[in-house]
Design a protein around this motif. Structure first.
Motif, PDB file in Angstrom:
ATOM      1  N   SER A  22       0.683  -1.299   0.018  1.00  0.00           N
ATOM      2  CA  SER A  22      -0.130   0.153  -0.160  1.00  0.00           C
ATOM      3  C   SER A  22       0.851   1.403   0.015  1.00  0.00           C
ATOM      4  CB  SER A  22      -0.977  -0.102   1.099  1.00  0.00           C
ATOM      5  OG  SER A  22      -0.076  -0.335   2.522  1.00  0.00           O
ATOM      6  N   ASP A  23       2.050   1.355   0.562  1.00  0.00           N
ATOM      7  CA  ASP A  23       2.868   2.550   0.468  1.00  0.00           C
ATOM      8  C   ASP A  23       3.228   2.974  -0.799  1.00  0.00           C
ATOM      9  OD1 ASP A  23       4.576   4.578   1.276  1.00  0.00           O
ATOM     10  OD2 ASP A  23       6.188   3.173   1.972  1.00  0.00           O
ATOM     11  N   PRO A  24       3.984   1.886  -1.458  1.00  0.00           N
ATOM     12  CA  PRO A  24       4.677   2.264  -2.810  1.00  0.00           C
ATOM     13  C   PRO A  24       3.391   2.762  -3.873  1.00  0.00           C
ATOM     14  CG  PRO A  24       4.919   0.019  -2.688  1.00  0.00           C
ATOM     15  CD  PRO A  24       4.566   0.467  -1.114  1.00  0.00           C
ATOM     16  N   LEU A  25       2.043   1.840  -3.787  1.00  0.00           N
ATOM     17  CA  LEU A  25       0.993   2.115  -4.470  1.00  0.00           C
ATOM     18  C   LEU A  25       0.478   3.579  -4.357  1.00  0.00           C
ATOM     19  CD1 LEU A  25      -1.057  -1.304  -4.580  1.00  0.00           C
ATOM     20  CD2 LEU A  25       0.359  -0.349  -6.316  1.00  0.00           C
ATOM     21  N   SER A  26       0.369   4.001  -2.843  1.00  0.00           N
ATOM     22  CA  SER A  26      -0.413   5.150  -2.415  1.00  0.00           C
ATOM     23  C   SER A  26       0.661   6.259  -2.625  1.00  0.00           C
ATOM     24  CB  SER A  26      -0.538   5.133  -1.108  1.00  0.00           C
ATOM     25  OG  SER A  26       0.336   5.236  -0.166  1.00  0.00           O
ATOM     26  N   SER A  27       1.973   6.113  -2.932  1.00  0.00           N
ATOM     27  CA  SER A  27       3.006   7.277  -3.296  1.00  0.00           C
ATOM     28  C   SER A  27       2.586   7.720  -4.503  1.00  0.00           C
ATOM     29  CB  SER A  27       4.318   6.565  -3.400  1.00  0.00           C
ATOM     30  OG  SER A  27       4.631   5.703  -4.256  1.00  0.00           O
ATOM     31  N   VAL A  28       1.764   7.273  -5.449  1.00  0.00           N
ATOM     32  CA  VAL A  28       1.270   7.747  -6.549  1.00  0.00           C
ATOM     33  C   VAL A  28       0.556   9.016  -6.530  1.00  0.00           C
ATOM     34  CG1 VAL A  28      -0.149   7.664  -8.451  1.00  0.00           C
ATOM     35  CG2 VAL A  28       1.203   5.604  -8.026  1.00  0.00           C
ATOM     36  N   ALA A  29       0.185   9.283  -5.243  1.00  0.00           N
ATOM     37  CA  ALA A  29      -0.692  10.227  -4.870  1.00  0.00           C
ATOM     38  C   ALA A  29       0.219  11.687  -4.324  1.00  0.00           C
ATOM     39  CB  ALA A  29      -1.474  10.107  -3.382  1.00  0.00           C
ATOM     40  N   THR A 247       3.603 -11.136  -5.913  1.00  0.00           N
ATOM     41  CA  THR A 247       3.167  -9.853  -5.344  1.00  0.00           C
ATOM     42  C   THR A 247       3.797  -8.601  -5.541  1.00  0.00           C
ATOM     43  OG1 THR A 247       2.162 -11.211  -3.546  1.00  0.00           O
ATOM     44  CG2 THR A 247       1.983  -8.901  -3.413  1.00  0.00           C
ATOM     45  N   MET A 248       5.155  -8.807  -5.423  1.00  0.00           N
ATOM     46  CA  MET A 248       6.028  -7.717  -5.858  1.00  0.00           C
ATOM     47  C   MET A 248       6.039  -7.142  -7.311  1.00  0.00           C
ATOM     48  SD  MET A 248      10.340  -7.269  -5.066  1.00  0.00           S
ATOM     49  CE  MET A 248       9.659  -6.804  -3.327  1.00  0.00           C
ATOM     50  N   SER A 249       5.827  -8.223  -8.250  1.00  0.00           N
ATOM     51  CA  SER A 249       5.964  -8.038  -9.603  1.00  0.00           C
ATOM     52  C   SER A 249       4.493  -7.118  -9.886  1.00  0.00           C
ATOM     53  CB  SER A 249       6.039  -9.204 -10.631  1.00  0.00           C
ATOM     54  OG  SER A 249       7.142  -9.635 -10.451  1.00  0.00           O
ATOM     55  N   ALA A 250       3.500  -7.531  -9.388  1.00  0.00           N
ATOM     56  CA  ALA A 250       2.262  -6.881  -9.422  1.00  0.00           C
ATOM     57  C   ALA A 250       2.160  -5.677  -8.929  1.00  0.00           C
ATOM     58  CB  ALA A 250       1.064  -7.865  -8.785  1.00  0.00           C
ATOM     59  N   MET A 251       2.703  -5.245  -7.822  1.00  0.00           N
ATOM     60  CA  MET A 251       2.892  -4.081  -7.114  1.00  0.00           C
ATOM     61  C   MET A 251       3.669  -3.117  -8.122  1.00  0.00           C
ATOM     62  SD  MET A 251       5.355  -3.175  -4.213  1.00  0.00           S
ATOM     63  CE  MET A 251       6.703  -3.096  -5.324  1.00  0.00           C
ATOM     64  N   GLY A 252       4.896  -3.632  -8.391  1.00  0.00           N
ATOM     65  CA  GLY A 252       5.580  -2.693  -9.395  1.00  0.00           C
ATOM     66  C   GLY A 252       4.786  -2.244 -10.729  1.00  0.00           C
ATOM     67  N   VAL A 324      -3.678   7.141   4.231  1.00  0.00           N
ATOM     68  CA  VAL A 324      -3.736   6.669   5.665  1.00  0.00           C
ATOM     69  C   VAL A 324      -3.266   5.384   6.011  1.00  0.00           C
ATOM     70  CG1 VAL A 324      -5.289   6.670   7.667  1.00  0.00           C
ATOM     71  CG2 VAL A 324      -5.346   8.583   6.343  1.00  0.00           C
ATOM     72  N   LEU A 325      -3.976   4.253   5.314  1.00  0.00           N
ATOM     73  CA  LEU A 325      -3.747   3.061   5.282  1.00  0.00           C
ATOM     74  C   LEU A 325      -2.343   2.634   4.885  1.00  0.00           C
ATOM     75  CD1 LEU A 325      -7.377   1.825   4.627  1.00  0.00           C
ATOM     76  CD2 LEU A 325      -6.143   2.313   6.602  1.00  0.00           C
ATOM     77  N   ALA A 326      -1.687   3.379   4.032  1.00  0.00           N
ATOM     78  CA  ALA A 326      -0.410   3.143   3.550  1.00  0.00           C
ATOM     79  C   ALA A 326       0.605   2.936   4.567  1.00  0.00           C
ATOM     80  CB  ALA A 326       0.049   4.069   2.511  1.00  0.00           C
ATOM     81  N   ALA A 327       0.235   3.612   5.924  1.00  0.00           N
ATOM     82  CA  ALA A 327       1.107   3.605   6.858  1.00  0.00           C
ATOM     83  C   ALA A 327       1.317   2.183   7.413  1.00  0.00           C
ATOM     84  CB  ALA A 327       0.766   4.613   7.780  1.00  0.00           C
ATOM     85  N   ASN A 328       0.263   1.422   7.005  1.00  0.00           N
ATOM     86  CA  ASN A 328       0.169  -0.022   7.341  1.00  0.00           C
ATOM     87  C   ASN A 328       1.190  -0.779   7.102  1.00  0.00           C
ATOM     88  OD1 ASN A 328      -1.364  -2.135   8.738  1.00  0.00           O
ATOM     89  ND2 ASN A 328      -1.500  -3.280   7.048  1.00  0.00           N
ATOM     90  N   THR A 329       1.991  -0.464   5.776  1.00  0.00           N
ATOM     91  CA  THR A 329       3.148  -1.038   5.417  1.00  0.00           C
ATOM     92  C   THR A 329       4.080  -0.999   6.440  1.00  0.00           C
ATOM     93  OG1 THR A 329       2.877  -0.492   2.967  1.00  0.00           O
ATOM     94  CG2 THR A 329       5.100  -1.120   3.622  1.00  0.00           C
ATOM     95  N   ALA A 330       4.347   0.193   7.127  1.00  0.00           N
ATOM     96  CA  ALA A 330       5.233   0.307   8.173  1.00  0.00           C
ATOM     97  C   ALA A 330       4.935  -0.319   9.441  1.00  0.00           C
ATOM     98  CB  ALA A 330       5.471   2.008   8.709  1.00  0.00           C
ATOM     99  N   PHE A 331       3.471  -0.472   9.817  1.00  0.00           N
ATOM    100  CA  PHE A 331       2.857  -1.030  10.978  1.00  0.00           C
ATOM    101  C   PHE A 331       3.176  -2.529  10.845  1.00  0.00           C
ATOM    102  CE2 PHE A 331       0.772   2.907  12.192  1.00  0.00           C
ATOM    103  CZ  PHE A 331       0.995   2.863  13.678  1.00  0.00           C
ATOM    104  N   ASN A 332       3.567  -3.037   9.630  1.00  0.00           N
ATOM    105  CA  ASN A 332       3.770  -4.459   9.383  1.00  0.00           C
ATOM    106  C   ASN A 332       5.305  -4.766   9.580  1.00  0.00           C
ATOM    107  OD1 ASN A 332       1.464  -6.432   9.099  1.00  0.00           O
ATOM    108  ND2 ASN A 332       0.993  -4.391   7.897  1.00  0.00           N
TER     109      ASN A 332
END
Length: 664
Positions: A22-29, A247-252, A324-332
């Motif tokens: 969610s972090d790299p995906l949301s960084s588009v914003a 999952t990493m390829s899909a994310m990229g 906000v939920l992208a912070a969940n990457t860090a919380f994991n």
């Protein structure tokens, strides 16, 4: 959840994507926005550099994703960059990476939450005054959800992440279709010019190069969180490495599509965005109080027909949620890395412990507390926080890729199978190119962002590095001190046990303590009181004789009315006289039911214990006496297996008085 249920929390790919990506995906914003903010320092003249900078960011994203796919396959046990660097480059470089990642995880939460609040304010400008409380509340909410456990948080976060992906792709497709039919979207800010800060019309040579490099460094925020999947491989379902790599390829792929689409639309719609609203030429109103809408908000309004359309609010809601939920990457990632570091004795052991929901609760709470303080200090301002960002990311990127090159060298040294050697050589080339590229970006980021605030991130990483080395040194010294060399020598029993019951007055707690002490059958047993008041001491001695208590009572002189010093001095004198004897000190204590009662009782006992515990060969034994308030406050939440209800004859009541000594 029981420990045996840990396997049930493993994640399928559809949940792992929103949790770890969610972090790299949301960084588009905000990645495109950061590029525009830097380029508009010189006005609108340098926006032509945007496509080239975006292309460089996309190429870097592809390199990093391919590089970390090698990490996932080579080290499926988790730990990501930290484990790769520690195994291949040594403990100190591994700690450098760990410190950099911990700082980056903290900044991921701060920047994501602050950016999410920005998007909410873009839809509802009237709530700008509540920016900090909103950000703090979101961090607290994220912490609470993650304390519920990984799988539960994944289910909660999946829908907003997929809604954001769908919303952004819909916006891009709609914008492209409108362009194809001659209805090019135009942002509301296109009507404004931008006044250059340095009032120069052009930049040439080194100045232009530095401007481009600064914009590129800011655009690299799109890569934050890419490594989170490699850290969390153990959380995937079997086959773990293959699922994590896919999952990493899909994310990229998704991140690149969205980043390119948003950047193209921003250029076509002529979105203008500046650090200072007063740079906008043509704006009518108080520029000092004007909060500019985000790039995503401007594009959604331009594509979907204004800032009051339903789809505009859908995009803003999805963007705010996913940020906000992208912070969940860090919380994991932060608690998992903290657990590994604690296991290696670089952080307190409590960080390695899972909570009752099988989550690393202490790491989650620590991350939340630090971020609340950070957001409060920086007023939840993205522009102020972003300068502290991404330095740690590229430090870990670079060192991990160097470590992977050494890993493949080791594989090739002992491998004769041609197919395995060919695969290892290809992987080595990918990681070597990744190390070269990310190392160059690290230099660029350091050069362009250091004086703008990145130095604070460097200082924080250095402090963490020193702290973790200090913790490891402490744990090593304690382990060495406690190590058993010869069990026969270490297990030597004391010659005698000298029992001491501390007495303030003769009452039921004192009799209970005497009874317990006699049950231990010490070789010597005596009661000791401190003669602070002569009359009280004489009254105690008279009652002692009247009750016929056979345990001798010794009164310690205290001319300065102190309690602790005479007792400690007496106990130490026994140790000096008979060093092979053990001294057991029994202290009667009240158990109270209300917090305010602690102030009224046990202060002398607590201070005495704290002093006696530092004396070798002395054991301090608390003998509790439950007051009535403690009995009322005791309400067991569940009945233990085999427990007997109160009143049943086979069990002594919780507050039933123990028999006094026979000679009392």
């Amino acid at each position: 959840m029981r420990s045996e249920e840990l396997g049930e929390t493993l994640l399928p790919k559809r949940l792992a994507l929103p949790i770890f990506a969610s972090d790299p995906l949301s960084s588009v914003a905000y990645a495109t926005e950061e590029i525009l903010l830097v380029l508009t320092v010189g006005g609108t003249a340098f926006l032509y550099l945007t496509p080239w900078i975006a292309a460089a960011v996309v190429a870097l994203m592809a390199v990093v994703v391919m590089s970390y796919r090698q990490v996932v396959h080579a080290y499926p046990g988790g730990g990501g960059s930290y484990e790769v660097v520690t195994r291949n480059l040594g403990a100190k470089p591994g700690l450098v990476v760990a410190a950099a990642l911990l700082v980056d995880y903290v900044m991921t939460v701060a920047v994501s939450v602050a950016s999410g609040v920005d998007n909410i304010i873009s839809a509802f400008p009237g709530i700008d005054d509540y920016r900090v409380p909103m950000a703090v509340a979101f961090v607290a909410l994220l912490a609470a959800m993650n304390l519920r456990g990984v799988r539960e948080s994944g289910k909660a976060f999946a829908a907003p992440t997929y809604l954001f992906i769908g919303g952004i792709l819909l916006m891009i497709v709609t914008g492209v279709i409108k362009m194809a039919f001659g209805h090019t979207p135009v942002a509301a800010s296109a009507q404004y010019g931008i006044a250059p800060i340095d009032h120069n019309d052009t930049l040439k040579g080194i100045g232009l190069l530095m401007l481009g490099l600064r914009a590129f460094a800011s655009g690299c925020t799109a890569l934050t969180g890419v490594e989170a999947i490699s850290n969390g491989v153990p959380a995937f379902r079997e086959p773990k490495a293959r699922n994590a790599a896919r999952t990493m390829s899909a994310m990229g792929l998704i991140a690149v599509l969205m980043f390119v689409g948003v950047t193209v639309l921003a250029l076509v719609a002529k979105v203008h965005k500046t650090d200072d609203s007063c740079q906008l030429i043509g704006y009518v109103g108080d520029c000092h109080s004007y909060s500019q809408p985000t790039v995503i908000a401007q594009l959604a309004a331009a594509v979907f027909g204004g800032d009051h359309s339903i789809l505009f609010y859908v995009i803003q809601a999805a963007t705010a949620l996913v940020l906000v939920l992208a912070a969940n990457t860090a919380f994991n990632g932060f608690p998992l890395l903290g657990s590994i570091l604690a296991q290696h004795s670089y952080l307190p052991r409590q960080m390695h412990t899972r909570g009752d929901r099988l989550a690393f609760s202490n790491g989650i709470i620590a991350l939340a507390v630090v971020n609340i303080a950070l957001l409060w200090a920086y007023k939840a301002n993205v522009n102020n926080l972003i300068h502290l960002y991404i330095l740690g990311v590229f430090t870990s990127f670079t060192l991990s890729q160097i470590g992977m090159v050494r890993h493949w060298n080791k594989v090739l040294d002992g491998e004769t199978d041609p197919s395995v050697r060919g695969s290892a050589q290809r992987s080595r080339v990918i990681n070597a190119f990744g190390a070269l590229t990310t190392g160059l970006v690290l230099v660029i980021v350091m050069a362009t962002k250091f004086t703008e605030g990145a130095w604070l991130a460097v200082v924080a990483a250095l402090v963490l590095f020193a702290m973790m080395r200090g913790i490891r040194k402490h744990y090593d010294s304690v382990a060495e001190e406690l190590a058993v060399n010869d069990p026969r020598e270490e297990a030597v029993r004391p010659s005698k046990v000298h029992g001491i019951v501390l007495v303030s007055k003769l009452h039921r707690p004192t009799l209970r303590a005497l009874g317990y002490a006699e049950a231990f059958r010490p070789d010597v047993l005596e009661a000791v009181t401190v003669a602070v008041d002569k009359d009280d001491t004489e009254e105690l001695e008279a009652k002692w004789e009247e009750y016929g208590i056979e345990v001798p009572l010794k009164a310690l002189d205290s001319p300065y009315r102190e309690v602790t010093k005479p007792v400690v001095a007496y106990v130490r004198s026994i140790r000096r006289t008979t060093p092979r004897d053990a001294v057991a000190v029994f202290i009667p204590e009240y158990v109270v039911g209300h917090w305010w009662e602690h102030v009224l009782h046990n202060q002398s006992a607590l201070w005495l214990k704290s002093r006696l515990l530092f004396t070798p060969g002395v054991m301090v034994i608390s003998v509790p006496w439950q007051l009535t308030s403690a009995g009322r406050a005791y309400h067991p939440t569940r009945r233990a297996p085999g427990a007997v209800r109160r009143g049943e004859p086979s069990v002594r009541s919780e507050h039933e008085e123990l028999p006094a000594p026979e000679n009392a």
